[in-house]
Design a protein around this motif. Sequence first.
Motif, PDB file in Angstrom:
ATOM      1  N   LYS A 122     -35.941   8.387  26.063  1.00 22.94           N
ATOM      2  CA  LYS A 122     -36.780   9.207  26.935  1.00 22.94           C
ATOM      3  C   LYS A 122     -38.029   8.437  27.361  1.00 22.94           C
ATOM      4  O   LYS A 122     -38.431   8.499  28.519  1.00 22.94           O
ATOM      5  CB  LYS A 122     -37.173  10.495  26.217  1.00 22.94           C
ATOM      6  CG  LYS A 122     -38.068  11.391  27.057  1.00 22.94           C
ATOM      7  CD  LYS A 122     -37.879  12.822  26.708  1.00 22.94           C
ATOM      8  CE  LYS A 122     -38.771  13.752  27.473  1.00 22.94           C
ATOM      9  NZ  LYS A 122     -38.820  13.536  28.884  1.00 22.94           N
ATOM     10  N   GLU A 123     -38.627   7.693  26.438  1.00 21.26           N
ATOM     11  CA  GLU A 123     -39.793   6.884  26.788  1.00 21.26           C
ATOM     12  C   GLU A 123     -39.431   5.826  27.821  1.00 21.26           C
ATOM     13  O   GLU A 123     -40.194   5.570  28.754  1.00 21.26           O
ATOM     14  CB  GLU A 123     -40.364   6.229  25.529  1.00 21.26           C
ATOM     15  CG  GLU A 123     -41.084   7.178  24.606  1.00 21.26           C
ATOM     16  CD  GLU A 123     -41.596   6.495  23.351  1.00 21.26           C
ATOM     17  OE1 GLU A 123     -41.577   5.253  23.283  1.00 21.26           O
ATOM     18  OE2 GLU A 123     -42.014   7.220  22.430  1.00 21.26           O
ATOM     19  N   ILE A 124     -38.270   5.215  27.647  1.00 18.70           N
ATOM     20  CA  ILE A 124     -37.818   4.196  28.604  1.00 18.70           C
ATOM     21  C   ILE A 124     -37.653   4.819  29.986  1.00 18.70           C
ATOM     22  O   ILE A 124     -38.070   4.242  30.995  1.00 18.70           O
ATOM     23  CB  ILE A 124     -36.506   3.545  28.122  1.00 18.70           C
ATOM     24  CG1 ILE A 124     -36.788   2.650  26.917  1.00 18.70           C
ATOM     25  CG2 ILE A 124     -35.840   2.744  29.236  1.00 18.70           C
ATOM     26  CD1 ILE A 124     -35.545   2.136  26.233  1.00 18.70           C
ATOM     27  N   GLY A 184     -44.060   2.551  44.571  1.00 21.88           N
ATOM     28  CA  GLY A 184     -44.203   3.398  45.736  1.00 21.88           C
ATOM     29  C   GLY A 184     -42.976   3.442  46.620  1.00 21.88           C
ATOM     30  O   GLY A 184     -42.966   4.069  47.660  1.00 21.88           O
ATOM     31  N   LYS A 185     -41.941   2.761  46.244  1.00 25.81           N
ATOM     32  CA  LYS A 185     -40.715   2.780  47.035  1.00 25.81           C
ATOM     33  C   LYS A 185     -39.677   3.598  46.293  1.00 25.81           C
ATOM     34  O   LYS A 185     -39.407   3.359  45.123  1.00 25.81           O
ATOM     35  CB  LYS A 185     -40.182   1.361  47.246  1.00 25.81           C
ATOM     36  CG  LYS A 185     -41.101   0.504  48.070  1.00 25.81           C
ATOM     37  CD  LYS A 185     -40.515  -0.873  48.251  1.00 25.81           C
ATOM     38  CE  LYS A 185     -41.457  -1.748  49.051  1.00 25.81           C
ATOM     39  NZ  LYS A 185     -40.966  -3.111  49.161  1.00 25.81           N
ATOM     40  N   PHE A 186     -39.128   4.550  46.979  1.00 26.86           N
ATOM     41  CA  PHE A 186     -38.112   5.395  46.378  1.00 26.86           C
ATOM     42  C   PHE A 186     -36.807   5.199  47.122  1.00 26.86           C
ATOM     43  O   PHE A 186     -36.785   5.128  48.347  1.00 26.86           O
ATOM     44  CB  PHE A 186     -38.527   6.872  46.448  1.00 26.86           C
ATOM     45  CG  PHE A 186     -39.765   7.168  45.667  1.00 26.86           C
ATOM     46  CD1 PHE A 186     -39.694   7.328  44.296  1.00 26.86           C
ATOM     47  CD2 PHE A 186     -40.987   7.270  46.288  1.00 26.86           C
ATOM     48  CE1 PHE A 186     -40.828   7.596  43.561  1.00 26.86           C
ATOM     49  CE2 PHE A 186     -42.127   7.534  45.557  1.00 26.86           C
ATOM     50  CZ  PHE A 186     -42.050   7.696  44.193  1.00 26.86           C
ATOM     51  N   LYS A 187     -35.770   5.127  46.379  1.00 27.99           N
ATOM     52  CA  LYS A 187     -34.452   5.032  47.001  1.00 27.99           C
ATOM     53  C   LYS A 187     -33.975   6.447  47.276  1.00 27.99           C
ATOM     54  O   LYS A 187     -33.770   7.232  46.359  1.00 27.99           O
ATOM     55  CB  LYS A 187     -33.461   4.325  46.075  1.00 27.99           C
ATOM     56  CG  LYS A 187     -33.785   2.872  45.865  1.00 27.99           C
ATOM     57  CD  LYS A 187     -32.748   2.231  44.972  1.00 27.99           C
ATOM     58  CE  LYS A 187     -33.071   0.779  44.723  1.00 27.99           C
ATOM     59  NZ  LYS A 187     -32.130   0.158  43.795  1.00 27.99           N
ATOM     60  N   LYS A 188     -33.828   6.757  48.531  1.00 23.17           N
ATOM     61  CA  LYS A 188     -33.346   8.088  48.888  1.00 23.17           C
ATOM     62  C   LYS A 188     -31.829   8.050  48.911  1.00 23.17           C
ATOM     63  O   LYS A 188     -31.250   7.221  49.605  1.00 23.17           O
ATOM     64  CB  LYS A 188     -33.872   8.502  50.251  1.00 23.17           C
ATOM     65  CG  LYS A 188     -35.364   8.722  50.275  1.00 23.17           C
ATOM     66  CD  LYS A 188     -35.817   9.185  51.628  1.00 23.17           C
ATOM     67  CE  LYS A 188     -37.318   9.388  51.639  1.00 23.17           C
ATOM     68  NZ  LYS A 188     -37.802   9.787  52.953  1.00 23.17           N
ATOM     69  N   ILE A 204     -39.778   5.678  35.543  1.00 20.89           N
ATOM     70  CA  ILE A 204     -40.305   6.550  36.595  1.00 20.89           C
ATOM     71  C   ILE A 204     -41.727   6.126  36.970  1.00 20.89           C
ATOM     72  O   ILE A 204     -42.089   6.090  38.146  1.00 20.89           O
ATOM     73  CB  ILE A 204     -40.265   8.025  36.140  1.00 20.89           C
ATOM     74  CG1 ILE A 204     -38.811   8.501  36.063  1.00 20.89           C
ATOM     75  CG2 ILE A 204     -41.072   8.916  37.070  1.00 20.89           C
ATOM     76  CD1 ILE A 204     -38.648   9.869  35.439  1.00 20.89           C
ATOM     77  N   LYS A 205     -42.540   5.761  35.968  1.00 22.08           N
ATOM     78  CA  LYS A 205     -43.901   5.309  36.256  1.00 22.08           C
ATOM     79  C   LYS A 205     -43.887   4.032  37.076  1.00 22.08           C
ATOM     80  O   LYS A 205     -44.698   3.857  37.995  1.00 22.08           O
ATOM     81  CB  LYS A 205     -44.664   5.083  34.948  1.00 22.08           C
ATOM     82  CG  LYS A 205     -45.127   6.354  34.285  1.00 22.08           C
ATOM     83  CD  LYS A 205     -45.936   6.065  33.053  1.00 22.08           C
ATOM     84  CE  LYS A 205     -46.363   7.336  32.355  1.00 22.08           C
ATOM     85  NZ  LYS A 205     -47.145   7.067  31.142  1.00 22.08           N
TER      86      LYS A 205
END
Length: 171
Positions: free
Chosen positions: A82-84, A96-100, A89-90
Motif C-alpha cells: 500500500k505504501e508503494i 503532473g502527467k496522467f495517462k488517460k 501516486i505521489k
Amino acid sequence: MTSSRRHHLKSLILGIARDLLTAEEKRVEEERARYMEEKCSPLSLPGSVQELQDLCKELHQKIDVVDEERYDLSVKVAKSEKEIEDLKIKVQDLIGKFKKPALKKVRMSADSMLQALLGSKHKVSLDLRANLKQVKKEVKEEDKEAVGDWRKNVEDKAGMGGRKKMFESEA
C-alpha cells in the motif's frame, strides 16, 4: 573476431554459467536441509497415549506460532504494498502527467445504467412518463360554433363587441 572464436567464447561462458547455477542449487539445498534440522527436530513417536497427546499439544503450539508469524508477515507485506502504491501516486502527482485510458463508447439505456449502478438486486424501471401529471385538453364549445358560419348573427354582434344590441333593446 571470427565466428568460430565467438562461438568458442560463448560456449565457455555458458559452461561457467551452468557450473555457477549447479553450485547455487547445491547451496540452496544445503541451506534448506540445515534450516529443517534446526526448526524440525527428528520425530520420535512415543509408545504411550499420554506422551502422544503431549506431542500433539506441542505440535499445535508450534503451528500456532508459525501461523502468527505468517499473519504478521502478510500484514507487513500488505502495508508495504500500500505504501508503494501511495508513493507511485505521489510521483505521478509530482510529474503532473496522467495517462488517460482509452474509453470505449457504450450505448446504454437508462434502465441498464441504473441497474449497473445500483446492482442486480434492485429492479428499477425508469418510466419518466409515469410521473407526469395527466392533463386533459378541454375543447371549448364556443370555439366550435365560432368556426362555423361567421356571417351568422353579424348584426347581433355588430359594434362594441355585441353590446350595441343590448343598449338598443333597453332604449
